[in-house]
Design an enzyme around this catalytic site. Sequence first.
Site, PDB file in Angstrom:
ATOM      1  N   HIS A   9      37.962 -11.752  69.319  1.00  0.00           N
ATOM      2  CA  HIS A   9      37.609 -11.143  68.033  1.00  0.00           C
ATOM      3  C   HIS A   9      37.882 -12.143  66.933  1.00  0.00           C
ATOM      4  CE1 HIS A   9      37.558  -8.249  64.730  1.00  0.00           C
ATOM      5  NE2 HIS A   9      36.871  -7.483  65.551  1.00  0.00           N
ATOM      6  N   ASP A  32      35.170  -2.905  72.198  1.00  0.00           N
ATOM      7  CA  ASP A  32      33.963  -2.721  73.003  1.00  0.00           C
ATOM      8  C   ASP A  32      34.204  -2.834  74.502  1.00  0.00           C
ATOM      9  OD1 ASP A  32      32.225  -2.379  70.876  1.00  0.00           O
ATOM     10  OD2 ASP A  32      32.290  -4.522  70.466  1.00  0.00           O
TER      11      ASP A  32
END
Length: 428
Positions: free
Chosen positions: A306, A363
């Site tokens: 991320h 996710d």
Amino acid sequence: MGGSSATVTLNGNQVSCPVRSGSVGPDVIDIRKLYAQTGAFTFDPGFTSTASCDSAITYIDGDEGVLLHRGYPIGQLAEHSSFMEVSYLLLNGELPSKDVLDKFSGTISRHTMLHEQLATFYRGFRRDAHPMAIMCGVVGALSAFYHDSTDITDPHQRMVASHRLIAKMPTIAAMAYKYSVGQPFLYPRNDLSYTGNFLRMTFGVPAEDYYVNPVVERALDRIFILHADHEQNASTSTVRLAGSSGANPFACIAAGIACLWGPAHGGANEAALNMLREIGTPDRIPHYIERAKNKDDPFRLMGFGHRVYKNYDPRATVMQSTVREVFEALNVSDPVFEVALQLEHMALNDPYFIEKKLFPNVDFYSGVILSAIGFPTTMFTALFALARTVGWVAQWNEMISDPEQKIGRPRQLYTGPAQRDYVPVDKR
Ligand code: ACO
């Protein structure tokens, strides 16, 4: 850097830039006057060191794995709150009383229907259109339908547009799904919750009653909470940039949907589930880990890494426990969950992922849950867009009401040819 200013020395010139502190988080160096004073720009493609605005909505500490909405930790909101309550919080800044929440939920319920002509609009899409292509088009088209809520200088009209967007997104997403499977559209029902209504519009049929499974309803509501806002991410920045020119709010959200569609952003849950299915069995995991580490192979572990979190994404923790709840409630199992758990374990113990601080993001597990509920992978990003709409409108409202708001206009480091004379075609 001094206590309250930073000094830039350029070509023998010293320029002092004020340093501003937020309520928590890193200080920012205010460089707004830098160009006027030095003739130089800063260079920060990807905005890795740039704060683009003031915001009081969401705070992330990526190193510690902290995510707060209006100060409240995401874990507490996911456990105790509802998507409607979090929506109110994001939009208005405070948790509502019971009466205020009931009124807000009632307002949202009463805006869920779409203009009847929009049903015709859907029929213009190919049957195999990706739901995000439909969402992008239909939400953009809303700008042609609701002329009474587009004076963005009027806070009341802004709020009406915001309520409309939050309320209509489930209807739009469910209709995109129905269109793809060739089933009739279902109208919303105001006696159901926001999420229950969406489940019925998606999976119900006119021929029979639809039972909303409370565990699935709660799990999906929680997924919506986890996706509701995430600071100045790519799609939110897109909405702000589009909105900074004073553009129509529905068109700005369509721009956000377009940005969210990409596999590096909202498309990652679809990509993560596809990857887990491709891996298939735990014995194949080492091969994929090696591929992810190989610089000559474009493969990346989807759902890992991320831009901001350099620690466990706090949303991934909630997701992992939600998978188990949904599997138990629906009495299903899916080998991809075992693959996901083992892949996570192996990656977290691998020096490459440790050194680069790559952890599962939101996710990684969401696709597994959504698939168990019955959503096809192409709908995953559409659900993300549905949930993120409240964040987009909250951030858009905040921007428009900021007295210092200006049109967003980044500059560049030009690397093309310097000025040269045009050569007529017969002389080239
Ligand atoms: N698998 C393998 N290596 C990775 C991964 C990954 N998933 N993510 C990053 N790396 C490596 C990069 O190759 C890079 O290595 P290098 O320093 O040797 O060049 C290093 O880690 C840093 O990665 P960057 O791409 O520079 O980090 P950035 O902040 O730009 O990217 C991103 C973040 C796009 C999320 C990236 O981690 C990625 O592509 N992840 C997979 C896609 C994904 O899951 N996206 C969802 C994001 S969450 C969301 O949108 C809700």
